[in-house]
Design an enzyme around this catalytic site. Structure first.
Site, PDB file in Angstrom:
ATOM      1  N   PHE A 150      -7.734  -4.035  -3.318  1.00  0.00           N
ATOM      2  CA  PHE A 150      -7.421  -5.401  -3.731  1.00  0.00           C
ATOM      3  C   PHE A 150      -5.953  -5.593  -4.068  1.00  0.00           C
ATOM      4  O   PHE A 150      -5.437  -6.714  -4.018  1.00  0.00           O
ATOM      5  CB  PHE A 150      -8.275  -5.805  -4.938  1.00  0.00           C
ATOM      6  CG  PHE A 150      -7.867  -5.146  -6.246  1.00  0.00           C
ATOM      7  CD1 PHE A 150      -6.808  -5.625  -6.995  1.00  0.00           C
ATOM      8  CD2 PHE A 150      -8.567  -4.041  -6.737  1.00  0.00           C
ATOM      9  CE1 PHE A 150      -6.437  -5.025  -8.191  1.00  0.00           C
ATOM     10  CE2 PHE A 150      -8.203  -3.432  -7.927  1.00  0.00           C
ATOM     11  CZ  PHE A 150      -7.130  -3.932  -8.660  1.00  0.00           C
ATOM     12  N   GLU A 177     -13.252  -7.178  -1.190  1.00  0.00           N
ATOM     13  CA  GLU A 177     -14.005  -8.419  -1.332  1.00  0.00           C
ATOM     14  C   GLU A 177     -13.449  -9.303  -2.448  1.00  0.00           C
ATOM     15  O   GLU A 177     -13.845 -10.464  -2.582  1.00  0.00           O
ATOM     16  CB  GLU A 177     -15.479  -8.105  -1.619  1.00  0.00           C
ATOM     17  CG  GLU A 177     -15.784  -7.464  -2.965  1.00  0.00           C
ATOM     18  CD  GLU A 177     -15.538  -5.959  -3.000  1.00  0.00           C
ATOM     19  OE1 GLU A 177     -15.942  -5.336  -4.004  1.00  0.00           O
ATOM     20  OE2 GLU A 177     -14.947  -5.424  -2.037  1.00  0.00           O
ATOM     21  N   CYS A 282      -0.502   1.732  -6.937  1.00  0.00           N
ATOM     22  CA  CYS A 282      -0.633   3.182  -7.029  1.00  0.00           C
ATOM     23  C   CYS A 282       0.716   3.868  -7.181  1.00  0.00           C
ATOM     24  O   CYS A 282       0.769   5.043  -7.517  1.00  0.00           O
ATOM     25  CB  CYS A 282      -1.381   3.738  -5.816  1.00  0.00           C
ATOM     26  SG  CYS A 282      -0.461   3.629  -4.269  1.00  0.00           S
ATOM     27  N   GLU A 383      -6.030   6.906 -14.507  1.00  0.00           N
ATOM     28  CA  GLU A 383      -5.214   5.888 -13.854  1.00  0.00           C
ATOM     29  C   GLU A 383      -5.669   4.536 -14.387  1.00  0.00           C
ATOM     30  O   GLU A 383      -6.749   4.048 -14.061  1.00  0.00           O
ATOM     31  CB  GLU A 383      -5.391   5.943 -12.334  1.00  0.00           C
ATOM     32  CG  GLU A 383      -4.519   4.913 -11.620  1.00  0.00           C
ATOM     33  CD  GLU A 383      -4.773   4.842 -10.126  1.00  0.00           C
ATOM     34  OE1 GLU A 383      -3.827   4.554  -9.389  1.00  0.00           O
ATOM     35  OE2 GLU A 383      -5.925   5.074  -9.706  1.00  0.00           O
TER      36      GLU A 383
END
Length: 500
Positions: A150, A177, A282, A383
Site C-alpha cells: 500500500f 486493496e 521500507c 518494523e
C-alpha cells in the site's frame, strides 16, 4: 455514491463477480470513498489465461515494438503524473509532493525498460572448436505476477512490470486493496500507449487472489514487496510450486552518527528520513545510533526540527506529512509509543494525541521521538512503519556497527561522518544491502538494483537494474557447428574453391 474499482483483464475493465468488496478509505477524513472488487480464484485464473494467450505473440514480438510502446507509455505517465499523484493522496494519504516523487521514481524504471535492448544483448564466442560457435541468449519466462504494498501504489508496480514486459513477459498485478486506483490508471495508460490486450492485467483482492497466483501452474515468477512475515510466506509457497521468486521484506534501517559528523546535516537527514511519507516506507530511517558524547545534542536538534513539521491533509500544499493509511494501523503505531516508557525508553516527543481541526475522523498521529531505547524494546525490535524514531547510544564505532549487524533486518543503512576512512570501513563491514554515506535513504537509481540482506529479502534477485532483467529472463546457451560450404557433396557448387 461510492465508486467501485474493478479488475483490468484483457485490455479492459472487468467487473468483479464474487460479490465481495473491500473498503477504500480517504485517510484524511476516515470516510469510505471507494469499494474495490475482490477476485475469486476463478477470476485470477481468467486473468492468467488471458496473459498466457497474449504471451504467444508478445513473447515473440520485436524489441523495437516493445520499446516503442514503452516510450509512448513513458510520455503518457509523465503527462498524467499529477493525476496519478492525486489518486495516491486520496487513497494513501501522503502529501502531494511525496506522491509526485513516487511517480518520478517509477519513471526511472520505465526509462530503464525503454533501453532494454542493451540489457538483453547476448554473447557470442566463435571458433571454440573447429567450426563451432557458442552463443548465450536470454528469453522471457511467460506469465509473471507482481504483488505490491500500500505504501507506494504506483512506484512499486513500476519497479516490476515495465522491465517484465520489456523482456517479453506478460504480467498479472495484484496491488494493495487499500489504495488500488493508481494501478488501474497505469493499466489504462498502457492500453492507450498501444500495449496489446492481455499483456498487462490487474486483479484486486485478498489472500484468495494472492494464494491462487502463488499456486497457479502458468505463473512462472512472482515479485513481491511487503512485510517480512508475508515475504517469507510468499517465497516459501511460490518456491514450493516451482516458481522463481523475489520477495522483498521489512526493515529496521539504522543511521550511525559519528562524533565528527555535521550534526545539523545529520538532524535534517534523520527528520526527513524518519518522518517523510509518515514513516510508511521500507527505506525509512527508524533507528539513529549516536556514537560518543554527541547523543544529547543530536536528539535536541532532531526534536527542534520535528516539532516544526506541519501535519495535515495530503492535498493541502502546506502539509509536510499526512495521515496513516488506516485507523487500525494508526492505533498499532501509537501502541509502540504508549508502551515505550515502561520498556525503558525516554519519550522525548509523543505524537499519539495529535488531531487536525476539521478532520477529526482522519487517521492522524504526530511525530514521536524515543531516546535511549534499549534493544529489547518492542519499538526497536519491530518494523513500526510509522513516524516513530528511536535513538540508541553507542560508545564507539565498533559498538555501533555490532549493534546494527545484530539486527535481523538488513535492508538499508547510513553513516554520517566527515572521515572517509571510517565511511569506507562502514561500507565493507555493515551487513545490509544498501548503504548511504551522508545519504539517509540510499535508494539506488534505476540502473542499479534495489534490495536488502537477511530478513529483508527472500530470493536470489534484487529488484530492477540488472537483477531485474535477469529475474524476468532465463539464459540459454546454443552451441553450433556448420559444415564449410567447400565441403559440400559433389554435384552442389556454390562457387567455393575446393580444398585439397
Amino acid at each position: 455514491m461510492t465508486n467501485i474499482v474493478n479488475h483490468w483483464i484483457g485490455g479492459k475493465s472487468a467487473e468483479g463477480v464474487s460479490g465481495t468488496y473491500g473498503p477504500v478509505t480517504n485517510p484524511a477524513t476516515g470516510e469510505v470513498t471507494t469499494k474495490v472488487a475482490f477476485a475469486t480464484a476463478d477470476e485470477v485464473d481468467a486473468a492468467v489465461a488471458t496473459a498466457k494467450e497474449a504471451y504467444l505473440s508478445w513473447g515473440q514480438s520485436s524489441l523495437a515494438q516493445r520499446t516503442s510502446i514503452l516510450f509512448k507509455f513513458r510520455a503518457l505517465l509523465d503527462e498524467h503524473r499529477d493525476e496519478i499523484a492525486a489518486l495516491i493522496t486520496a487513497e494513501h494519504g501522503k502529501v502531494h509532493s511525496d506522491a509526485l516523487g513516487e511517480v518520478a521514481r517509477g519513471l526511472e524504471i520505465v526509462d530503464l525498460a525503454c533501453g532494454i535492448t542493451v540489457q538483453l544483448k547476448g554473447e557470442l564466442s566463435t571458433q571454440v572448436a573447429t567450426r563451432v560457435d557458442v552463443a548465450s541468449i536470454r528469453q522471457p519466462l511467460g506469465v509473471v505476477a507482481g504483488i505490491t504494498p500500500f505504501n507506494f501504489p504506483a512506484m512499486v508496480p513500476l519497479w516490476m512490470f515495465p522491465l517484465a514486459i520489456a523482456c517479453g513477459n506478460t504480467f498479472v498485478l495484484k496491488p494493495s486493496e487499500k489504495d488500488p486506483s493508481a494501478a488501474v490508471k497505469l493499466a489504462e495508460l498502457l492500453s492507450e500507449a498501444g500495449l496489446p490486450d492481455g499483456v498487462f492485467n490487474v486483479v484486486h483482492g485478498d489472500k484468495v487472489a494472492v494464494d491462487r497466483l502463488l499456486e497457479h501452474p502458468d505463473v512462472k515468477a512472482v515479485s513481491f514487496v511487503g512485510s517480512t512475515p508475508i515475504a517469507r510466506y510468499i517465497h516459501t509457497t511460490a518456491s514450493a510450486h516451482g516458481k522463481r521468486v523475489q520477495a522483498l521484506g521489512g526493515a529496521k534501517n539504522h543511521m550511525l552518527v559519528l562524533p565528527d559528523a555535521d550534526l545539523d546535516a545529520a538532524a535534517d537527514a534523520a527528520v526527513s528520513a524518519a518522518y517523510g511519507s509518515a514513516g510508511e516506507r521500507c527505506m525509512a530511517i527508524s533507528a539513529v545510533v549516536a556514537v560518543g558524547a554527541i547523543g544529547d545534542e543530536l536528539v535536541e536538534k532532531i526534536r527542534e526540527r520535528a516539532e516544526k513539521i506541519k501535519i495535515g491533509p495530503g492535498d493541502d500544499p502546506a502539509s509536510e506529512m499526512g495521515p496513516l493509511i488506516t485507523k487500525a494501523h494508526r492505533d498499532k503505531v501509537a501502541s509502540y509509543v504508549e508502551g515505550a516508557a515502561a520498556e525503558g525508553c525516554e519519550v522525548v516527543l509523543d505524537g499519539t494525541g495529535y488531531t487536525v481541526d476539521g478532520y477529526e475522523d482522519g487517521h492522524w498521529i504526530g511525530l514521536s521521538l524515543l531516546d535511549r531505547v534499549p534493544t529489547t524494546a518492542k519499538a526497536y525490535e519491530d518494523e513500526i512503519f510509522g513516524p516513530v524514531l528511536c535513538v540508541l547510544r553507542a560508545e564507539t564505532y565498533e559498538e555501533g556497527v555490532a549493534l546494527i549487524n545484530a539486527s535481523p533486518f538488513g535492508n538499508g543503512t547510513a553513516i554520517f561522518t566527515r572521515d572517509g576512512g571510517a565511511a569506507r570501513r562502514f561500507q565493507l563491514e555493515i551487513e545490509a544491502g544498501m548503504v548511504g554515506v551522508n545519504v539517509p535513504i540510499p535508494v539506488p537509481v534505476g540502473y542499479h538494483s534495489f534490495g536488502g540482506w537477511k530478513d529483508s529479502l527472500f530470493g536470489d534477485h534484487h529488484i530492477y537494474g540488472n537483477d531485474g532483467t535477469h529475474f524476468y529472463t532465463r539464459g540459454k546457451v546454443v552451441t553450433t557447428r556448420w559444415p564449410d560450404p567447400a565441403d559440400a557433396p559433389a554435384g552442389v557448387d556454390l562457387g567455393f574453391p575446393r580444398n585439397h
